[in-house]
Enzyme design. Sequence first.
Site, PDB file in Angstrom:
ATOM      1  N   PRO A 215       0.826  -1.205   0.000  1.00 18.33           N
ATOM      2  CA  PRO A 215       0.000   0.000   0.000  1.00 18.33           C
ATOM      3  C   PRO A 215       0.867   1.265   0.000  1.00 18.33           C
ATOM      4  O   PRO A 215       1.811   1.346   0.792  1.00 18.33           O
ATOM      5  CB  PRO A 215      -0.813  -0.088   1.299  1.00 18.33           C
ATOM      6  CG  PRO A 215      -0.387  -1.311   1.991  1.00 18.33           C
ATOM      7  CD  PRO A 215       0.638  -2.037   1.189  1.00 18.33           C
TER       8      PRO A 215
ATOM      9  N   GLY B 271       4.009   3.723   5.000  1.00 23.31           N
ATOM     10  CA  GLY B 271       5.163   3.454   5.864  1.00 23.31           C
ATOM     11  C   GLY B 271       5.766   2.092   5.576  1.00 23.31           C
ATOM     12  O   GLY B 271       6.650   1.633   6.279  1.00 23.31           O
TER      13      GLY B 271
ATOM     14  N   GLY C 221       7.315   1.227   2.780  1.00 27.19           N
ATOM     15  CA  GLY C 221       8.431   1.274   1.830  1.00 27.19           C
ATOM     16  C   GLY C 221       8.045   1.009   0.388  1.00 27.19           C
ATOM     17  O   GLY C 221       8.851   0.466  -0.388  1.00 27.19           O
ATOM     18  N   SER C 222       6.824   1.406   0.013  1.00 25.14           N
ATOM     19  CA  SER C 222       6.388   1.130  -1.353  1.00 25.14           C
ATOM     20  C   SER C 222       7.259   1.846  -2.393  1.00 25.14           C
ATOM     21  O   SER C 222       7.686   1.239  -3.390  1.00 25.14           O
ATOM     22  CB  SER C 222       4.899   1.492  -1.463  1.00 25.14           C
ATOM     23  OG  SER C 222       4.639   2.290  -2.558  1.00 25.14           O
ATOM     24  N   SER C 223       7.580   3.123  -2.166  1.00 22.32           N
ATOM     25  CA  SER C 223       8.358   3.844  -3.182  1.00 22.32           C
ATOM     26  C   SER C 223       9.756   3.246  -3.329  1.00 22.32           C
ATOM     27  O   SER C 223      10.262   3.103  -4.443  1.00 22.32           O
ATOM     28  CB  SER C 223       8.439   5.336  -2.847  1.00 22.32           C
ATOM     29  OG  SER C 223       9.151   5.532  -1.655  1.00 22.32           O
ATOM     30  N   ALA C 224      10.369   2.847  -2.213  1.00 21.04           N
ATOM     31  CA  ALA C 224      11.715   2.262  -2.300  1.00 21.04           C
ATOM     32  C   ALA C 224      11.672   0.915  -3.019  1.00 21.04           C
ATOM     33  O   ALA C 224      12.535   0.620  -3.851  1.00 21.04           O
ATOM     34  CB  ALA C 224      12.301   2.092  -0.905  1.00 21.04           C
ATOM     35  N   ALA C 225      10.647   0.103  -2.720  1.00 22.45           N
ATOM     36  CA  ALA C 225      10.555  -1.222  -3.361  1.00 22.45           C
ATOM     37  C   ALA C 225      10.352  -1.074  -4.862  1.00 22.45           C
ATOM     38  O   ALA C 225      10.939  -1.809  -5.663  1.00 22.45           O
ATOM     39  CB  ALA C 225       9.409  -2.023  -2.733  1.00 22.45           C
TER      40      ALA C 225
ATOM     41  N   ASP D  95      15.212   2.338   3.727  1.00 21.49           N
ATOM     42  CA  ASP D  95      14.145   1.701   2.933  1.00 21.49           C
ATOM     43  C   ASP D  95      14.713   0.971   1.709  1.00 21.49           C
ATOM     44  O   ASP D  95      14.368  -0.185   1.448  1.00 21.49           O
ATOM     45  CB  ASP D  95      13.114   2.746   2.472  1.00 21.49           C
ATOM     46  CG  ASP D  95      12.236   3.241   3.605  1.00 21.49           C
ATOM     47  OD1 ASP D  95      12.566   2.973   4.777  1.00 21.49           O
ATOM     48  OD2 ASP D  95      11.214   3.905   3.320  1.00 21.49           O
TER      49      ASP D  95
HETATM   50  C1  MEV Z   1      10.548   6.072   6.433  1.00 28.22           C
HETATM   51  O1  MEV Z   1      10.242   4.726   6.070  1.00 28.22           O
HETATM   52  C2  MEV Z   1      11.442   6.115   7.623  1.00 28.22           C
HETATM   53  C3  MEV Z   1      11.925   7.475   8.079  1.00 28.22           C
HETATM   54  O2  MEV Z   1      12.888   7.217   9.124  1.00 28.22           O
HETATM   55  C4  MEV Z   1      12.578   8.254   6.966  1.00 28.22           C
HETATM   56  C5  MEV Z   1      13.896   7.658   6.497  1.00 28.22           C
HETATM   57  O3  MEV Z   1      14.516   6.845   7.191  1.00 28.22           O
HETATM   58  O4  MEV Z   1      14.341   8.035   5.387  1.00 28.22           O
HETATM   59  C6  MEV Z   1      10.804   8.305   8.673  1.00 28.22           C
END
Ligand code: MEV
Length: 320
Positions: A98, A102, A104-108, A149
Amino acid sequence: MVWAKASAPGKVILFGEHFVVEDQPAIAIALNLRARVYAEVREKEGIEVYSKNLSLREVFPKEDPKSPLYPIYYAAKSTLSFIGKEKGLYIEVDSEIPPASGMGSSAAVAVATVAAVAASLGFKLDREDISMLAYRAEKIVHGKPSGIDNTISTYGGAIAYRKSEGFLQLEADFSPVMLVLADSGIPRNTGIMVAKVQELRKKYQKIMDPLYYAAGRLAVEAAKMMERGDFEAVGELMMINHGLLSAIGVSNMKLEELVYTARKVGALGAKITGAGGGGFIVALCRRGEEKKVAKELEKVSERVFISDISVEGVIIEDFS
Ligand code: MEV
């Protein structure tokens, strides 16, 4: 080669989000939700990006960093430059993770894009390069990413990460536990949350410094407890970490409700995961108790997932 499919996992941060941006250690684990990217080499110029999830198709270059597809284009373009090729591409993204949660969708998506683009041109990049190229795309999504991420999405499993030192793969047996993730239903933006926290930190530096230090010690202790298999302690440490996240201003009523609901029905620990302000909470449960915790969370959350811990990082799924 002319086409390739790659996938990469989403993640949850179990310890140290936000604090990791200021070089404190943090712990992340990969989830069994994946982003899949198909890349095909084309004769004609330009990079066409299609997101199945967003039902959005765009052809780049067009200098519009505001487009939600721009970071995908950027990851593809950086990969082409890195391997020294100038080619047209078609890229299709299909993700189970989703967005803005939080997880990590954009990184994946960035990690899978880099791997798929390189493989479609017959290159197998090593993981270090995949992670580095994905990090560049992450910088577009939110200004000051710690790099955790893209690292967890590339390598999978469970990692202890520190910006200045890189990462360590944790040797832990997670089979006694499961994770339950519950959505607050409140959208949030990592870049904005990170900036907000930084502002508070600057304003109250002397008060904040010990909190940051405590968060770092907490992550180190949690890594030890994980490797020792003491998940009761890991759960307790998650609750302390949640308190620190509330202290730096990234919790709200809904997130607290979810965290305390999970705790009330026997989760070992529960906390915000990721940037907070909205998004998901994560609860650590003894295996066998995850359904009970999920059922209770479903009463107060629209979306609840159960996930195993420790999955594969980026992989090439298929190519031709
Ligand atoms: C985001 O998944 C986690 C944060 O710590 C940002 C980051 O580490 O880049 C909020």
